[in-house]
Scaffold this motif. Structure first.
Motif, PDB file in Angstrom:
ATOM      1  N   ASP A 152       0.838  -1.201   0.000  1.00  0.00           N
ATOM      2  CA  ASP A 152       0.000   0.000   0.000  1.00  0.00           C
ATOM      3  C   ASP A 152       0.874   1.253   0.000  1.00  0.00           C
ATOM      4  O   ASP A 152       0.592   2.226  -0.717  1.00  0.00           O
ATOM      5  N   LEU A 153       1.935   1.235   0.799  1.00  0.00           N
ATOM      6  CA  LEU A 153       2.837   2.374   0.856  1.00  0.00           C
ATOM      7  C   LEU A 153       3.576   2.545  -0.469  1.00  0.00           C
ATOM      8  O   LEU A 153       3.742   3.669  -0.959  1.00  0.00           O
ATOM      9  N   ARG A 154       4.010   1.462  -1.057  1.00  0.00           N
ATOM     10  CA  ARG A 154       4.704   1.540  -2.344  1.00  0.00           C
ATOM     11  C   ARG A 154       3.799   2.196  -3.403  1.00  0.00           C
ATOM     12  O   ARG A 154       4.236   3.060  -4.164  1.00  0.00           O
ATOM     13  N   ALA A 155       2.532   1.792  -3.415  1.00  0.00           N
ATOM     14  CA  ALA A 155       1.591   2.359  -4.381  1.00  0.00           C
ATOM     15  C   ALA A 155       1.355   3.842  -4.101  1.00  0.00           C
ATOM     16  O   ALA A 155       1.263   4.656  -5.039  1.00  0.00           O
ATOM     17  N   ALA A 156       1.262   4.204  -2.828  1.00  0.00           N
ATOM     18  CA  ALA A 156       1.045   5.611  -2.481  1.00  0.00           C
ATOM     19  C   ALA A 156       2.233   6.470  -2.905  1.00  0.00           C
ATOM     20  O   ALA A 156       2.061   7.582  -3.433  1.00  0.00           O
ATOM     21  N   LEU A 157       3.434   5.982  -2.694  1.00  0.00           N
ATOM     22  CA  LEU A 157       4.624   6.720  -3.113  1.00  0.00           C
ATOM     23  C   LEU A 157       4.675   6.852  -4.631  1.00  0.00           C
ATOM     24  O   LEU A 157       5.003   7.916  -5.166  1.00  0.00           O
ATOM     25  N   ALA A 158       4.342   5.784  -5.331  1.00  0.00           N
ATOM     26  CA  ALA A 158       4.329   5.825  -6.788  1.00  0.00           C
ATOM     27  C   ALA A 158       3.308   6.831  -7.303  1.00  0.00           C
ATOM     28  O   ALA A 158       3.488   7.436  -8.371  1.00  0.00           O
ATOM     29  N   ALA A 159       2.240   7.042  -6.523  1.00  0.00           N
ATOM     30  CA  ALA A 159       1.186   7.991  -6.911  1.00  0.00           C
ATOM     31  C   ALA A 159       1.518   9.423  -6.497  1.00  0.00           C
ATOM     32  O   ALA A 159       0.736  10.334  -6.767  1.00  0.00           O
ATOM     33  N   GLY A 160       2.651   9.607  -5.814  1.00  0.00           N
ATOM     34  CA  GLY A 160       3.086  10.957  -5.476  1.00  0.00           C
ATOM     35  C   GLY A 160       2.942  11.364  -4.031  1.00  0.00           C
ATOM     36  O   GLY A 160       3.280  12.497  -3.675  1.00  0.00           O
ATOM     37  N   THR A 161       2.440  10.495  -3.163  1.00  0.00           N
ATOM     38  CA  THR A 161       2.313  10.838  -1.739  1.00  0.00           C
ATOM     39  C   THR A 161       3.696  11.006  -1.123  1.00  0.00           C
ATOM     40  O   THR A 161       4.568  10.149  -1.303  1.00  0.00           O
ATOM     41  N   ARG A 162       3.903  12.094  -0.409  1.00  0.00           N
ATOM     42  CA  ARG A 162       5.191  12.340   0.227  1.00  0.00           C
ATOM     43  C   ARG A 162       5.060  12.650   1.720  1.00  0.00           C
ATOM     44  O   ARG A 162       5.939  12.317   2.509  1.00  0.00           O
ATOM     45  N   LYS A 163       3.970  13.291   2.128  1.00  0.00           N
ATOM     46  CA  LYS A 163       3.796  13.659   3.532  1.00  0.00           C
ATOM     47  C   LYS A 163       3.369  12.439   4.330  1.00  0.00           C
ATOM     48  O   LYS A 163       2.412  11.749   3.965  1.00  0.00           O
ATOM     49  N   VAL A 164       4.071  12.189   5.421  1.00  0.00           N
ATOM     50  CA  VAL A 164       3.821  10.978   6.202  1.00  0.00           C
ATOM     51  C   VAL A 164       2.373  10.884   6.642  1.00  0.00           C
ATOM     52  O   VAL A 164       1.699   9.869   6.423  1.00  0.00           O
ATOM     53  N   VAL A 165       1.844  11.948   7.257  1.00  0.00           N
ATOM     54  CA  VAL A 165       0.497  11.849   7.811  1.00  0.00           C
ATOM     55  C   VAL A 165      -0.576  11.766   6.722  1.00  0.00           C
ATOM     56  O   VAL A 165      -1.686  11.295   6.983  1.00  0.00           O
ATOM     57  N   ALA A 166      -0.251  12.208   5.510  1.00  0.00           N
ATOM     58  CA  ALA A 166      -1.210  12.050   4.412  1.00  0.00           C
ATOM     59  C   ALA A 166      -1.455  10.579   4.110  1.00  0.00           C
ATOM     60  O   ALA A 166      -2.542  10.200   3.656  1.00  0.00           O
ATOM     61  N   TRP A 167      -0.447   9.759   4.383  1.00  0.00           N
ATOM     62  CA  TRP A 167      -0.617   8.314   4.194  1.00  0.00           C
ATOM     63  C   TRP A 167      -1.152   7.641   5.450  1.00  0.00           C
ATOM     64  O   TRP A 167      -2.106   6.864   5.392  1.00  0.00           O
ATOM     65  N   THR A 168      -0.589   7.976   6.604  1.00  0.00           N
ATOM     66  CA  THR A 168      -1.007   7.287   7.836  1.00  0.00           C
ATOM     67  C   THR A 168      -2.465   7.554   8.168  1.00  0.00           C
ATOM     68  O   THR A 168      -3.148   6.676   8.695  1.00  0.00           O
ATOM     69  N   ASP A 169      -2.952   8.741   7.868  1.00  0.00           N
ATOM     70  CA  ASP A 169      -4.332   9.077   8.232  1.00  0.00           C
ATOM     71  C   ASP A 169      -5.358   8.247   7.462  1.00  0.00           C
ATOM     72  O   ASP A 169      -6.525   8.184   7.855  1.00  0.00           O
ATOM     73  N   ARG A 170      -4.942   7.594   6.399  1.00  0.00           N
ATOM     74  CA  ARG A 170      -5.861   6.720   5.666  1.00  0.00           C
ATOM     75  C   ARG A 170      -6.225   5.477   6.483  1.00  0.00           C
ATOM     76  O   ARG A 170      -7.262   4.855   6.264  1.00  0.00           O
ATOM     77  N   TYR A 171      -5.347   5.106   7.394  1.00  0.00           N
ATOM     78  CA  TYR A 171      -5.506   3.836   8.110  1.00  0.00           C
ATOM     79  C   TYR A 171      -5.904   4.015   9.567  1.00  0.00           C
ATOM     80  O   TYR A 171      -6.273   3.059  10.238  1.00  0.00           O
ATOM     81  N   GLY A 172      -5.831   5.233  10.052  1.00  0.00           N
ATOM     82  CA  GLY A 172      -6.020   5.454  11.473  1.00  0.00           C
ATOM     83  C   GLY A 172      -4.704   5.264  12.196  1.00  0.00           C
ATOM     84  O   GLY A 172      -3.971   4.307  11.940  1.00  0.00           O
ATOM     85  N   THR A 173      -4.381   6.185  13.052  1.00  0.00           N
ATOM     86  CA  THR A 173      -3.072   6.186  13.681  1.00  0.00           C
ATOM     87  C   THR A 173      -3.210   6.290  15.191  1.00  0.00           C
ATOM     88  O   THR A 173      -3.852   7.221  15.701  1.00  0.00           O
ATOM     89  N   ALA A 174      -2.605   5.355  15.899  1.00  0.00           N
ATOM     90  CA  ALA A 174      -2.514   5.464  17.350  1.00  0.00           C
ATOM     91  C   ALA A 174      -1.429   6.477  17.700  1.00  0.00           C
ATOM     92  O   ALA A 174      -0.457   6.647  16.957  1.00  0.00           O
ATOM     93  N   LEU A 175      -1.589   7.146  18.827  1.00  0.00           N
ATOM     94  CA  LEU A 175      -0.587   8.100  19.285  1.00  0.00           C
ATOM     95  C   LEU A 175      -0.056   7.677  20.646  1.00  0.00           C
ATOM     96  O   LEU A 175      -0.828   7.366  21.550  1.00  0.00           O
ATOM     97  N   ALA A 176       1.261   7.660  20.758  1.00  0.00           N
ATOM     98  CA  ALA A 176       1.927   7.408  22.035  1.00  0.00           C
ATOM     99  C   ALA A 176       2.497   8.737  22.502  1.00  0.00           C
ATOM    100  O   ALA A 176       3.412   9.279  21.878  1.00  0.00           O
ATOM    101  N   SER A 177       1.946   9.289  23.566  1.00  0.00           N
ATOM    102  CA  SER A 177       2.343  10.619  24.022  1.00  0.00           C
ATOM    103  C   SER A 177       3.473  10.533  25.046  1.00  0.00           C
ATOM    104  O   SER A 177       3.427   9.708  25.972  1.00  0.00           O
ATOM    105  N   PHE A 178       4.470  11.388  24.866  1.00  0.00           N
ATOM    106  CA  PHE A 178       5.636  11.411  25.744  1.00  0.00           C
ATOM    107  C   PHE A 178       5.757  12.781  26.397  1.00  0.00           C
ATOM    108  O   PHE A 178       5.477  13.801  25.766  1.00  0.00           O
ATOM    109  N   PRO A 179       6.177  12.844  27.658  1.00  0.00           N
ATOM    110  CA  PRO A 179       6.272  14.117  28.366  1.00  0.00           C
ATOM    111  C   PRO A 179       7.446  14.964  27.865  1.00  0.00           C
ATOM    112  O   PRO A 179       8.411  14.441  27.299  1.00  0.00           O
ATOM    113  N   VAL A 180       7.343  16.267  28.121  1.00  0.00           N
ATOM    114  CA  VAL A 180       8.402  17.189  27.704  1.00  0.00           C
ATOM    115  C   VAL A 180       8.972  17.946  28.904  1.00  0.00           C
ATOM    116  O   VAL A 180       9.632  18.965  28.742  1.00  0.00           O
ATOM    117  N   ASP A 181       8.712  17.440  30.109  1.00  0.00           N
ATOM    118  CA  ASP A 181       9.130  18.164  31.310  1.00  0.00           C
ATOM    119  C   ASP A 181      10.642  18.274  31.442  1.00  0.00           C
ATOM    120  O   ASP A 181      11.144  19.178  32.103  1.00  0.00           O
TER     121      ASP A 181
END
Length: 203
Positions: A152-181
């Protein structure tokens, strides 16, 4: 879920540092790449380095060097694809990527990404930190990626997708939050000023 393989993304052109390999710059008497490799190594089954150009310049790292299969410096997603193709050959189900210019990323990055993917029921997990303006900031070069999505990623790149979240958002993305203290764990060295700040932080 078994421990994933690790891929250090070093395929960029480092224009703001005047070119060259940012990972070779030194912090505290050791290269940034050494810091990154030492942080990631204990968290994964094996590691590889995504970099373009002559792979022999990284022979001293002892890591397999994976070049982008997409021409023209297609960005981090091309490095993710190179990592997924390598992992498929190893029989692995997942990779975790980290940036080669980010020496302070969390020592528990991989387990937290795995936990987030499982708890939130998503195929991809990205690292995130609190952001006063946006609420949360995603760090898309720090992610958990399933080998099952590589075509799926190979096809997206071949079609011109370059921004990471433009691809990940198609599938739903979990977020792991880390502190910045104690400072931004995903601080990356893009400019000479960044390098000076990183050296101060590691002193």
């Amino acid at each position: 879920m078994t421990a994933p393989l690790g891929v250090i993304l070093a395929g960029g052109q480092a224009r703001r540092m005047g070119g060259g390999d940012k990972g070779r710059l030194e912090i505290g008497g050791r290269s940034i790449l050494d810091h990154v490799r030492d942080r990631l190594g204990p968290q994964v089954e094996a590691m590889a380095l995504n970099a373009n150009g002559d792979p022999a310049r990284f022979a001293d790292t002892g890591l397999p060097v994976l070049a982008d299969s997409i021409d023209g410096f297609a960005g981090p997603l091309a490095g993710v694809l190179a990592g997924l193709d390598w992992a498929a050959g190893q029989g692995a189900r997942h990779i975790v990527t980290v940036a080669a210019d980010t020496p302070f990323f969390p020592a528990d990055l991989v387990p937290q990404l795995l936990l987030a993917a499982e708890a939130q029921g998503k195929p991809i997990a990205l690292a995130a930190t609190p952001d006063p303006e946006r609420g949360i900031a995603r760090h898309p070069t720090f992610g958990l990626w399933p080998v099952a999505l590589r075509e799926d990623l190979r096809a997206a790149l071949a079609a011109g997708t370059r921004k990471v979240v433009a691809w990940t958002d198609r599938y739903g993305t979990a977020l792991a939050s880390f502190p910045v203290d104690r400072g931004d764990p995903f601080f990356n060295v893009n400019t000479p000023d960044d390098l000076a700040r990183a050296r101060e932080r590691s002193a």
